[in-house]
Scaffold this motif. Structure first.
Motif, mmCIF file in Angstrom:
data_model
loop_
_atom_site.group_PDB
_atom_site.id
_atom_site.type_symbol
_atom_site.label_atom_id
_atom_site.label_comp_id
_atom_site.label_asym_id
_atom_site.label_seq_id
_atom_site.Cartn_x
_atom_site.Cartn_y
_atom_site.Cartn_z
ATOM 1 N N LYS A 38 -0.808 -7.842 -16.392
ATOM 2 C CA LYS A 38 -0.203 -9.115 -16.050
ATOM 3 C C LYS A 38 -0.692 -9.520 -14.667
ATOM 4 O O LYS A 38 -0.553 -8.768 -13.704
ATOM 5 N N LYS A 39 -1.262 -10.706 -14.588
ATOM 6 C CA LYS A 39 -1.792 -11.172 -13.312
ATOM 7 C C LYS A 39 -0.678 -11.339 -12.292
ATOM 8 O O LYS A 39 0.363 -11.931 -12.568
ATOM 9 N N THR A 40 -0.888 -10.778 -11.093
ATOM 10 C CA THR A 40 0.087 -10.932 -10.013
ATOM 11 C C THR A 40 0.013 -12.349 -9.470
ATOM 12 O O THR A 40 -1.067 -12.839 -9.124
ATOM 13 N N ILE A 41 1.157 -13.019 -9.405
ATOM 14 C CA ILE A 41 1.225 -14.376 -8.870
ATOM 15 C C ILE A 41 1.697 -14.289 -7.425
ATOM 16 O O ILE A 41 2.854 -13.959 -7.165
ATOM 17 N N GLY A 42 0.797 -14.583 -6.485
ATOM 18 C CA GLY A 42 1.156 -14.487 -5.065
ATOM 19 C C GLY A 42 1.197 -13.045 -4.611
ATOM 20 O O GLY A 42 0.169 -12.405 -4.493
ATOM 21 N N VAL A 43 2.408 -12.526 -4.368
ATOM 22 C CA VAL A 43 2.553 -11.149 -3.908
ATOM 23 C C VAL A 43 3.732 -10.488 -4.610
ATOM 24 O O VAL A 43 4.625 -11.154 -5.107
ATOM 25 N N ASP A 44 3.699 -9.174 -4.643
ATOM 26 C CA ASP A 44 4.818 -8.390 -5.139
ATOM 27 C C ASP A 44 5.072 -7.277 -4.128
ATOM 28 O O ASP A 44 4.202 -6.974 -3.297
ATOM 29 N N PHE A 45 6.247 -6.670 -4.188
ATOM 30 C CA PHE A 45 6.631 -5.707 -3.160
ATOM 31 C C PHE A 45 7.387 -4.531 -3.765
ATOM 32 O O PHE A 45 8.268 -4.699 -4.598
ATOM 33 N N LEU A 46 6.988 -3.324 -3.362
ATOM 34 C CA LEU A 46 7.712 -2.105 -3.703
ATOM 35 C C LEU A 46 7.724 -1.205 -2.473
ATOM 36 O O LEU A 46 6.875 -1.341 -1.583
ATOM 37 N N GLU A 47 8.674 -0.279 -2.430
ATOM 38 C CA GLU A 47 8.710 0.651 -1.308
ATOM 39 C C GLU A 47 9.070 2.044 -1.797
ATOM 40 O O GLU A 47 9.747 2.217 -2.812
ATOM 41 N N LYS A 48 8.571 3.030 -1.066
ATOM 42 C CA LYS A 48 8.831 4.416 -1.443
ATOM 43 C C LYS A 48 8.807 5.286 -0.197
ATOM 44 O O LYS A 48 7.964 5.121 0.684
ATOM 45 N N ALA A 49 9.734 6.255 -0.150
ATOM 46 C CA ALA A 49 9.745 7.259 0.910
ATOM 47 C C ALA A 49 9.108 8.526 0.363
ATOM 48 O O ALA A 49 9.463 8.974 -0.731
ATOM 49 N N GLN A 50 8.168 9.077 1.113
ATOM 50 C CA GLN A 50 7.483 10.289 0.669
ATOM 51 C C GLN A 50 7.190 11.190 1.862
ATOM 52 O O GLN A 50 6.817 10.706 2.940
ATOM 53 N N PHE A 51 7.335 12.491 1.657
ATOM 54 C CA PHE A 51 7.013 13.458 2.698
ATOM 55 C C PHE A 51 5.502 13.611 2.772
ATOM 56 O O PHE A 51 4.838 13.847 1.765
ATOM 57 N N VAL A 52 4.944 13.454 3.973
ATOM 58 C CA VAL A 52 3.502 13.571 4.190
ATOM 59 C C VAL A 52 3.232 14.899 4.878
ATOM 60 O O VAL A 52 3.666 15.126 6.018
ATOM 61 N N ASP A 53 2.529 15.773 4.189
ATOM 62 C CA ASP A 53 2.277 17.119 4.711
ATOM 63 C C ASP A 53 1.566 17.101 6.056
ATOM 64 O O ASP A 53 1.896 17.876 6.963
ATOM 65 N N ALA A 54 0.566 16.230 6.212
ATOM 66 C CA ALA A 54 -0.218 16.199 7.446
ATOM 67 C C ALA A 54 0.632 15.838 8.656
ATOM 68 O O ALA A 54 0.336 16.254 9.783
ATOM 69 N N LEU A 55 1.699 15.069 8.436
ATOM 70 C CA LEU A 55 2.579 14.650 9.530
ATOM 71 C C LEU A 55 3.850 15.476 9.604
ATOM 72 O O LEU A 55 4.576 15.413 10.588
ATOM 73 N N GLN A 56 4.114 16.230 8.538
ATOM 74 C CA GLN A 56 5.334 17.036 8.442
ATOM 75 C C GLN A 56 6.581 16.192 8.670
ATOM 76 O O GLN A 56 7.525 16.592 9.361
#
Length: 269
Positions: A38-56
């Protein structure tokens, strides 16, 4: 109770239409994949929290899915502002999307400066239908000085690694002074009602107001604010090509040759 995050990054995902930007974001944030386009019209938004090993530490990614069609360009470019990282994506089976990569990088630099970026070649499971050679892809990555990831959203190969790398590079640029922390108001481009919007609005409201007064004046009724002088953007450091190892999240071979084995000829030199 709302969680507090020490680090949050606004990431824009750029590229021509149909290269798999929406699928990549949905796979990363929701762990799902669909073949339906489905073609994105304009913009869409999602968010996620994730642990990043390199930054701990845990990082909240605010992901902006932008339309790749030219008719939406004036709309989507306004959402680049305040971004700390960007994914530039093209499809293994779409030559035009590959040729458009330098233009996408120019657009993000024009709006945001030299933020953390990487190049993503998506749909590598269709390598037998490739319209661009591995050598040409690697040459493009070296020319643009971007780290290259070859991804397969369908099989969930290298998707999380892309965003983990951007978080690490974003942190390095902050530490070396190549980036400054974005003001809270810049983050209020998130959709109303989202966690990112609420956090940014609260920070903006709590930020102390600063006013300048001339020493010869006492309690002036009006204070004329001079526009801030634009600071020159730091020069982009030169980086050589880097190697990316394919790391599928699941192995489902059943005695058949794995996708990773098929892609040995496409590993980054």
């Amino acid at each position: 109770m709302e969680e507090d995050f020490d680090r949050e990054i606004k990431v824009v995902v750029l590229g021509n239409g149909g290269v798999g930007k929406t699928s990549m974001i949905r796979r990363f944030c929701k762990g799902i994949f669909t073949d339906e386009y489905k073609k994105t019209i304009g913009v869409d938004f999602l968010e996620k929290a994730q642990f990043v090993d390199a930054l701990q530490e845990e990082v909240r990614f605010m992901l902006w899915d932008t339309a790749g069609q030219e008719e939406f360009d004036a709309i989507t470019r306004t959402y680049y502002r305040g971004a700390g990282a960007a994914v530039i994506a093209f499809s293994t089976t779409d030559l035009d999307s590959f040729k458009a990569v330098p233009g996408w990088k120019e657009k993000i630099i024009a709006e945001c400066g030299d933020i953390a970026m990487c190049l993503v070649q998506n749909k590598v499971d269709l390598i037998d239908q490739a319209v661009v050679s591995a050598d040409d892809v690697e040459a493009m990555a070296r020319q643009l000085q971007l780290k290259l990831y070859r991804t397969c959203v369908k099989e969930n190969i290298n998707v999380s690694e892309v965003f983990g790398y951007l978080a690490e590079l974003h942190n390095k640029k902050l530490q070396t002074g190549q980036l400054s922390q974005q003001p809270a108001t810049a983050a209020i481009t998130a959709p109303p009602g989202s966690d990112a919007y609420k956090t940014a609005a609260a920070e903006a409201k709590a930020a102390p107001q600063q006013h300048q007064h001339h020493p010869a004046q006492h309690a002036p009724k009006e204070v004329r604010e001079e526009p801030e002088e634009e600071q020159p953007r730091p020069e982009r450091p030169r980086e050589g090509p880097m190697t990316v190892d394919l790391k599928p999240s699941k192995v489902r071979t059943k005695g058949k040759k794995s996708l990773k084995d098929k892609l040995t000829a496409c590993s980054v030199a």
